[in-house]
Design an enzyme around this catalytic site. Structure first.
Site, PDB file in Angstrom:
ATOM      1  N   ARG A  75       0.837  -1.210   0.000  1.00 34.28           N
ATOM      2  CA  ARG A  75       0.000   0.000   0.000  1.00 34.28           C
ATOM      3  C   ARG A  75       0.867   1.254   0.000  1.00 34.28           C
ATOM      4  O   ARG A  75       0.684   2.172  -0.784  1.00 34.28           O
ATOM      5  CB  ARG A  75      -0.908   0.009   1.238  1.00 34.28           C
ATOM      6  N   ASN A  91       2.629 -13.639  -8.763  1.00 37.76           N
ATOM      7  CA  ASN A  91       1.343 -14.041  -8.177  1.00 37.76           C
ATOM      8  C   ASN A  91       0.993 -13.093  -7.024  1.00 37.76           C
ATOM      9  O   ASN A  91       0.421 -13.510  -6.018  1.00 37.76           O
ATOM     10  CB  ASN A  91       1.420 -15.491  -7.696  1.00 37.76           C
ATOM     11  N   GLY A 101      -1.219 -10.686  -5.545  1.00 35.20           N
ATOM     12  CA  GLY A 101      -2.592 -10.172  -5.664  1.00 35.20           C
ATOM     13  C   GLY A 101      -2.667  -8.690  -5.375  1.00 35.20           C
ATOM     14  O   GLY A 101      -3.302  -7.926  -6.108  1.00 35.20           O
ATOM     15  N   SER A 116     -11.405  -8.267  -1.290  1.00 34.65           N
ATOM     16  CA  SER A 116     -11.449  -6.904  -0.731  1.00 34.65           C
ATOM     17  C   SER A 116     -10.431  -6.018  -1.434  1.00 34.65           C
ATOM     18  O   SER A 116     -10.503  -4.792  -1.356  1.00 34.65           O
ATOM     19  CB  SER A 116     -11.151  -6.949   0.765  1.00 34.65           C
ATOM     20  N   GLN A 117      -9.465  -6.634  -2.100  1.00 39.57           N
ATOM     21  CA  GLN A 117      -8.419  -5.847  -2.757  1.00 39.57           C
ATOM     22  C   GLN A 117      -8.981  -4.947  -3.854  1.00 39.57           C
ATOM     23  O   GLN A 117      -8.417  -3.894  -4.155  1.00 39.57           O
ATOM     24  CB  GLN A 117      -7.349  -6.775  -3.348  1.00 39.57           C
ATOM     25  N   ARG A 152      -7.254 -22.923  -1.599  1.00 41.56           N
ATOM     26  CA  ARG A 152      -6.715 -23.310  -0.278  1.00 41.56           C
ATOM     27  C   ARG A 152      -7.646 -24.252   0.481  1.00 41.56           C
ATOM     28  O   ARG A 152      -7.182 -25.012   1.325  1.00 41.56           O
ATOM     29  CB  ARG A 152      -6.416 -22.058   0.561  1.00 41.56           C
ATOM     30  N   HIS A 199       2.794 -20.152  -0.828  1.00 43.25           N
ATOM     31  CA  HIS A 199       3.617 -19.895   0.363  1.00 43.25           C
ATOM     32  C   HIS A 199       2.912 -20.285   1.660  1.00 43.25           C
ATOM     33  O   HIS A 199       3.531 -20.794   2.582  1.00 43.25           O
ATOM     34  CB  HIS A 199       4.025 -18.413   0.405  1.00 43.25           C
TER      35      HIS A 199
HETATM   36  O1  LIG Z   1      -5.535  -6.150   0.968  1.00 48.28           O
HETATM   37  C1  LIG Z   1      -4.666  -6.970   1.283  1.00 48.28           C
HETATM   38  O2  LIG Z   1      -3.513  -6.611   1.595  1.00 48.28           O
HETATM   39  C2  LIG Z   1      -4.999  -8.409   1.290  1.00 48.28           C
HETATM   40  C3  LIG Z   1      -6.306  -8.819   1.265  1.00 48.28           C
HETATM   41  C4  LIG Z   1      -6.697 -10.249   1.314  1.00 48.28           C
HETATM   42  O3  LIG Z   1      -7.067 -10.681   0.022  1.00 48.28           O
HETATM   43  P1  LIG Z   1      -8.579 -10.622  -0.574  1.00 48.28           P
HETATM   44  O4  LIG Z   1      -9.066  -9.260  -0.379  1.00 48.28           O
HETATM   45  O5  LIG Z   1      -8.370 -10.978  -2.011  1.00 48.28           O
HETATM   46  O6  LIG Z   1      -9.375 -11.617   0.176  1.00 48.28           O
HETATM   47  C5  LIG Z   1      -5.541 -11.135   1.763  1.00 48.28           C
HETATM   48  O7  LIG Z   1      -5.846 -12.478   1.523  1.00 48.28           O
HETATM   49  C6  LIG Z   1      -4.253 -10.768   1.035  1.00 48.28           C
HETATM   50  O8  LIG Z   1      -3.183 -11.578   1.399  1.00 48.28           O
HETATM   51  C7  LIG Z   1      -3.866  -9.351   1.354  1.00 48.28           C
HETATM   52  C1  LIG Z   2      -3.796 -14.157  -0.550  1.00 48.38           C
HETATM   53  C2  LIG Z   2      -2.541 -13.746  -0.399  1.00 48.38           C
HETATM   54  O1  LIG Z   2      -1.875 -12.899  -1.193  1.00 48.38           O
HETATM   55  P1  LIG Z   2      -2.252 -11.950  -2.414  1.00 48.38           P
HETATM   56  O2  LIG Z   2      -3.731 -11.943  -2.591  1.00 48.38           O
HETATM   57  O3  LIG Z   2      -1.723 -10.604  -2.018  1.00 48.38           O
HETATM   58  O4  LIG Z   2      -1.522 -12.512  -3.595  1.00 48.38           O
HETATM   59  C3  LIG Z   2      -1.718 -14.223   0.744  1.00 48.38           C
HETATM   60  O5  LIG Z   2      -0.638 -13.642   0.977  1.00 48.38           O
HETATM   61  O6  LIG Z   2      -2.120 -15.169   1.436  1.00 48.38           O
END
Ligand SMILES: O=C(O)C1=C[C@@H](OP(=O)(O)O)[C@@H](O)[C@H](O)C1
Ligand SMILES: C=C(OP(=O)(O)O)C(=O)O
Length: 425
Positions: A33, A97, A99, A173-174, A329, A375
């Site tokens: 962030r 990978n 996210g 939520s991302q 998962r 991981h």
């Molecule tokens: O906003 C973030 O930093 C994250 C939100 C979560 O993902 P989701 O919002 O896809 O569930 C979490 O699993 C990820 O590791 C980090």
């Molecule tokens: C879901 C995860 O990561 P991201 O969505 O940031 O790839 C995690 O770190 O478990």
């Protein structure tokens, strides 16, 4: 050798309680962030306590490719200098990978005057991003993907009109965090309104709002919407807290071995959602019969492996979106647990049922855990190796996504590891 059999590490159960000091690395969520917010600010920000891992390297590299200057004076700091703009990169951005990097940069790319292509590895190419693209299009931004997953193409015009945007955060939520962070750089206020299912882990939105506020943003929050003022961001110095998800492995290692591991930070000091897992972990071997994982999603693998050694069975609910993380998962946990002992883990709809069997401890149950290059599978199943002889973690190098020093951390606590153990840098 099969690709998934690479980098196999066998964990030898310690004969002593794990004691010592291990500081978890900086928070992945916060590092990615504040890297973005600092890049969008005018001026120089000093970020300390940062995570340096695959996910944050992809973020930093992508921002550099968009014209941001990022220095790395030491192992835990970034010095980020921006001029308030991101530029079109010369080539597609590859984000592995990660996210957070993928979702946050997809929205931020809308601020670029020109084309940005965002791509990832084979796993990322299966992780949905359609709802975020739909939301960006409703703001007049040309954002597309052929599959609803990366690669995505954003053709920006250097900004976007103020307005109202609906987002379905049910899958991730991302998407909401991504929109919130880019919205402060618009030409007028932006209303972000939740549509559809509620967001899984609300705590990640709080994390986003806190980081935005630190960089000068103003957001009014109501139950299911946010109004973001067009403040842009100012450069600041920011200290990143340790990673709560990484901390869960250490907390679990402590209770599984009856040890005492000093993380250098109390569980109450974390602001990340996964810190909620601490109280549950501390209740081992009396974990509750039902654990709602929705507000601590990344801690579920840790809790599920811990549950295998609990006195009574545990059902995990609220975890449907664990199916669209680095791997499915829910399935990976059920399969991995049952590899250790048939029926130990089972799926029921989107719930995970862990049968629990304290008598597993001390037995030899040879199991090769297919981490699916995730991981969290590697790090959580290594915990089973603290109790059971014969646990081998395949593709163990995948811990580099968020906790490159994980195997050394276990080693420093006196855990013997055999196989492809990386040499400490
Ligand atoms: O906003 C973030 O930093 C994250 C939100 C979560 O993902 P989701 O919002 O896809 O569930 C979490 O699993 C990820 O590791 C980090
Ligand atoms: C879901 C995860 O990561 P991201 O969505 O940031 O790839 C995690 O770190 O478990």
């Amino acid at each position: 050798m099969n690709d998934r059999d690479r980098q196999a590490i066998t964990v030898i159960p310690p004969t002593h309680p794990l004691r010592g000091r291990v500081a978890p690395p900086g928070s992945k969520s916060i590092t990615n962030r504040v890297l973005l917010l600092a890049a969008l600010a005018k001026g120089t920000s000093h970020l300390t306590g940062a995570l340096k891992s695959d996910d944050t390297r992809y973020m930093a590299e992508a921002l550099r490719a968009m014209g941001v200057t990022i220095a790395e004076p030491d192992e835990t700091s970034f010095i980020v200098t921006g001029d308030g703009r991101l530029r079109a990169p010369a080539a597609p951005l590859f984000l592995g990978n990660a996210g957070t990097a993928t979702r946050f940069l997809t929205a931020a790319a809308a601020l670029v005057d020109g084309q940005v292509v965002i791509d990832g590895d084979a796993h990322m190419r299966k992780r949905p991003i359609g709802p975020l693209l739909t939301a960006l299009r409703s703001l007049g931004i040309d954002a597309s993907s052929e599959t609803g997953c990366p690669p995505v193409t954003i053709r920006g015009t250097g900004g976007f009109a103020a307005g109202r945007v609906e987002i379905d955060g049910g899958l991730s939520s991302q998407y909401v965090s991504a929109l919130l962070m880019m919205a402060a750089c618009g030409s007028g206020p932006v209303d972000i309104v939740l549509a559809g299912d509620d967001i899984g882990a609300r705590g990640y939105i709080e994390l986003t709002l806190a980081a935005m506020a630190a960089f000068g943003a103003r957001v009014e929050q109501s139950a299911s919407s946010w109004r973001v003022a067009p403040t842009g961001y100012r450069a600041v110095d920011f200290a990143i807290e340790p990673d709560a998800s990484a901390a869960t492995y250490l907390w679990a290692a402590e209770v599984l071995t009856g040890g005492a591991i000093d993380l250098g930070v109390p569980a109450t000091a974390f602001t990340q959602p996964d810190a909620r897992a601490y109280e549950l972990i501390a209740s081992f071997p009396h974990l509750p019969a039902v654990i709602d994982g929705s507000q601590m999603q990344d801690a579920v693998p840790t809790l599920a492996v811990l549950a295998a050694f609990n006195e009574t069975p545990v059902r995990f609910t609220g975890i449907a979106n664990l199916r669209v993380k680095e791997c499915d998962r829910v399935a990976a946990l059920a399969v991995g647990l049952s590899e250790i002992s048939p029926g130990l883990g089972r799926e029921e709809g989107d719930d995970l049922l862990v049968a629990s069997d304290p008598s597993l401890a001390g037995r030899t149950l040879p199991a090769s855990i297919d981490t699916r290059a995730d991981h969290r599978m590697a790090m959580s199943f290594a915990l089973a190796g603290l109790k059971v002889h014969g646990i081998t973690i395949l593709e163990s190098d995948c811990v580099a996504k968020t906790y490159p020093g994980y195997w050394w951390a276990l080693g420093s606590l006196g855990v013997a590891l055999e196989g492809d153990v990386p040499e400490q840098a």
